[in-house]
Write a protein that holds these residues in place. Structure first.
Motif, PDB file in Angstrom:
ATOM      1  N   LYS A  57       0.838  -1.204   0.000  1.00 12.48           N
ATOM      2  CA  LYS A  57       0.000   0.000   0.000  1.00 12.48           C
ATOM      3  C   LYS A  57       0.873   1.254   0.000  1.00 12.48           C
ATOM      4  O   LYS A  57       0.564   2.224  -0.690  1.00 12.48           O
ATOM      5  CB  LYS A  57      -0.929  -0.014   1.217  1.00 12.48           C
ATOM      6  CG  LYS A  57      -1.827   1.177   1.321  1.00 12.48           C
ATOM      7  CD  LYS A  57      -2.868   1.189   0.216  1.00 12.48           C
ATOM      8  CE  LYS A  57      -3.845   2.327   0.422  1.00 12.48           C
ATOM      9  NZ  LYS A  57      -4.896   2.332  -0.599  1.00 12.48           N
ATOM     10  N   ALA A  58       1.951   1.246   0.765  1.00 17.69           N
ATOM     11  CA  ALA A  58       2.850   2.401   0.797  1.00 17.69           C
ATOM     12  C   ALA A  58       3.445   2.656  -0.589  1.00 17.69           C
ATOM     13  O   ALA A  58       3.593   3.810  -1.007  1.00 17.69           O
ATOM     14  CB  ALA A  58       3.953   2.185   1.830  1.00 17.69           C
ATOM     15  N   ASP A  64       1.182   7.119  -6.499  1.00 15.13           N
ATOM     16  CA  ASP A  64       0.058   7.985  -6.862  1.00 15.13           C
ATOM     17  C   ASP A  64       0.202   9.418  -6.350  1.00 15.13           C
ATOM     18  O   ASP A  64      -0.182  10.360  -7.041  1.00 15.13           O
ATOM     19  CB  ASP A  64      -1.255   7.400  -6.337  1.00 15.13           C
ATOM     20  CG  ASP A  64      -1.592   6.065  -6.980  1.00 15.13           C
ATOM     21  OD1 ASP A  64      -1.000   5.730  -8.031  1.00 15.13           O
ATOM     22  OD2 ASP A  64      -2.443   5.343  -6.417  1.00 15.13           O
ATOM     23  N   ARG A  65       0.722   9.596  -5.147  1.00 14.98           N
ATOM     24  CA  ARG A  65       0.734  10.926  -4.526  1.00 14.98           C
ATOM     25  C   ARG A  65       2.103  11.595  -4.475  1.00 14.98           C
ATOM     26  O   ARG A  65       2.202  12.795  -4.252  1.00 14.98           O
ATOM     27  CB  ARG A  65       0.173  10.839  -3.108  1.00 14.98           C
ATOM     28  CG  ARG A  65      -1.276  10.431  -3.108  1.00 14.98           C
ATOM     29  CD  ARG A  65      -1.876  10.595  -1.757  1.00 14.98           C
ATOM     30  NE  ARG A  65      -3.244  10.105  -1.769  1.00 14.98           N
ATOM     31  CZ  ARG A  65      -3.890   9.709  -0.714  1.00 14.98           C
ATOM     32  NH1 ARG A  65      -3.305   9.740   0.471  1.00 14.98           N
ATOM     33  NH2 ARG A  65      -5.123   9.276  -0.802  1.00 14.98           N
ATOM     34  N   HIS A  74       7.385   6.623   0.387  1.00 20.39           N
ATOM     35  CA  HIS A  74       7.396   7.940   1.032  1.00 20.39           C
ATOM     36  C   HIS A  74       6.928   7.770   2.474  1.00 20.39           C
ATOM     37  O   HIS A  74       6.056   6.952   2.757  1.00 20.39           O
ATOM     38  CB  HIS A  74       6.470   8.885   0.267  1.00 20.39           C
ATOM     39  CG  HIS A  74       6.557  10.305   0.714  1.00 20.39           C
ATOM     40  ND1 HIS A  74       5.864  10.774   1.811  1.00 20.39           N
ATOM     41  CD2 HIS A  74       7.252  11.353   0.215  1.00 20.39           C
ATOM     42  CE1 HIS A  74       6.129  12.063   1.960  1.00 20.39           C
ATOM     43  NE2 HIS A  74       6.971  12.444   1.006  1.00 20.39           N
ATOM     44  N   HIS A  75       7.484   8.543   3.397  1.00 21.10           N
ATOM     45  CA  HIS A  75       7.141   8.385   4.814  1.00 21.10           C
ATOM     46  C   HIS A  75       5.660   8.631   5.093  1.00 21.10           C
ATOM     47  O   HIS A  75       5.057   7.952   5.927  1.00 21.10           O
ATOM     48  CB  HIS A  75       8.028   9.255   5.718  1.00 21.10           C
ATOM     49  CG  HIS A  75       8.023  10.703   5.373  1.00 21.10           C
ATOM     50  ND1 HIS A  75       7.099  11.577   5.862  1.00 21.10           N
ATOM     51  CD2 HIS A  75       8.847  11.417   4.572  1.00 21.10           C
ATOM     52  CE1 HIS A  75       7.345  12.784   5.391  1.00 21.10           C
ATOM     53  NE2 HIS A  75       8.404  12.713   4.594  1.00 21.10           N
ATOM     54  N   ASP A  76       5.022   9.567   4.407  1.00 20.48           N
ATOM     55  CA  ASP A  76       3.577   9.782   4.597  1.00 20.48           C
ATOM     56  C   ASP A  76       2.779   8.600   4.056  1.00 20.48           C
ATOM     57  O   ASP A  76       1.737   8.236   4.609  1.00 20.48           O
ATOM     58  CB  ASP A  76       3.124  11.074   3.912  1.00 20.48           C
ATOM     59  CG  ASP A  76       3.580  12.317   4.659  1.00 20.48           C
ATOM     60  OD1 ASP A  76       3.809  12.235   5.887  1.00 20.48           O
ATOM     61  OD2 ASP A  76       3.727  13.377   4.008  1.00 20.48           O
ATOM     62  N   ALA A  77       3.266   7.995   2.994  1.00 19.13           N
ATOM     63  CA  ALA A  77       2.606   6.816   2.434  1.00 19.13           C
ATOM     64  C   ALA A  77       2.712   5.636   3.403  1.00 19.13           C
ATOM     65  O   ALA A  77       1.772   4.846   3.532  1.00 19.13           O
ATOM     66  CB  ALA A  77       3.224   6.457   1.091  1.00 19.13           C
ATOM     67  N   ILE A  78       3.841   5.531   4.092  1.00 21.31           N
ATOM     68  CA  ILE A  78       4.001   4.469   5.089  1.00 21.31           C
ATOM     69  C   ILE A  78       2.990   4.667   6.213  1.00 21.31           C
ATOM     70  O   ILE A  78       2.341   3.713   6.656  1.00 21.31           O
ATOM     71  CB  ILE A  78       5.443   4.435   5.640  1.00 21.31           C
ATOM     72  CG1 ILE A  78       6.425   4.026   4.546  1.00 21.31           C
ATOM     73  CG2 ILE A  78       5.544   3.487   6.836  1.00 21.31           C
ATOM     74  CD1 ILE A  78       7.885   4.173   4.924  1.00 21.31           C
TER      75      ILE A  78
END
Length: 130
Positions: A57-58, A64-65, A74-78
């Motif tokens: 998912k990360a 995508d973002r 990306h740390h926000d994706a994690i």
């Protein structure tokens, strides 16, 4: 964390995928320890399926973002992936351990119920009928 290649090599491999930090520097945490610390259960165990879902998912969220990000994760994706993986894991546990799900739902309805402290479904009259 993963224990596949040994701590130093695992740290290096995950650092190559996500960078070292969960933000600009160490104050937000290290990616290698942040992910498992937020996925592990009370016994320090992580479901392999949950870990794979989170990493997958990360990667999707990063693609995508944060398409120009220098790392695959990306740390926000994690962070978002951990939330998603955790929700899926909660649903799995609710299916596997129905009485625990009922106790947690009753707990949420009445925070005075101490059932979450002991995990015994007979802590009070409301929980006795689980």
């Amino acid at each position: 964390m993963f224990g596949f290649l040994g701590f130093e090599r695992d740290t290096e491999v995950f650092g190559d995928m996500a960078g070292l930090y969960m933000g600009a520097d160490h104050r937000k945490g290290y990616t290698y320890t942040w992910l498992p610390n937020h996925l592990q259960d009370g016994k320090g165990q992580i479901s392999p399926r949950t870990m794979l879902r989170a990493v997958s998912k990360a990667a999707e969220v990063t693609r995508d973002r944060h398409p120009g990000h220098e790392f695959a994760l990306h740390h926000d994706a994690i962070r978002q992936a951990v939330q998603d993986a955790s929700q899926i894991r909660v649903a799995e546990i609710k299916e596997d351990i129905r009485w625990a799900a009922t106790a947690v739902e009753k707990d949420a309805a009445d925070p005075r119920c101490p059932s979450w402290r002991s995990w015994r479904p007979t802590c009070c009259s409301r929980c006795a009928d689980i």
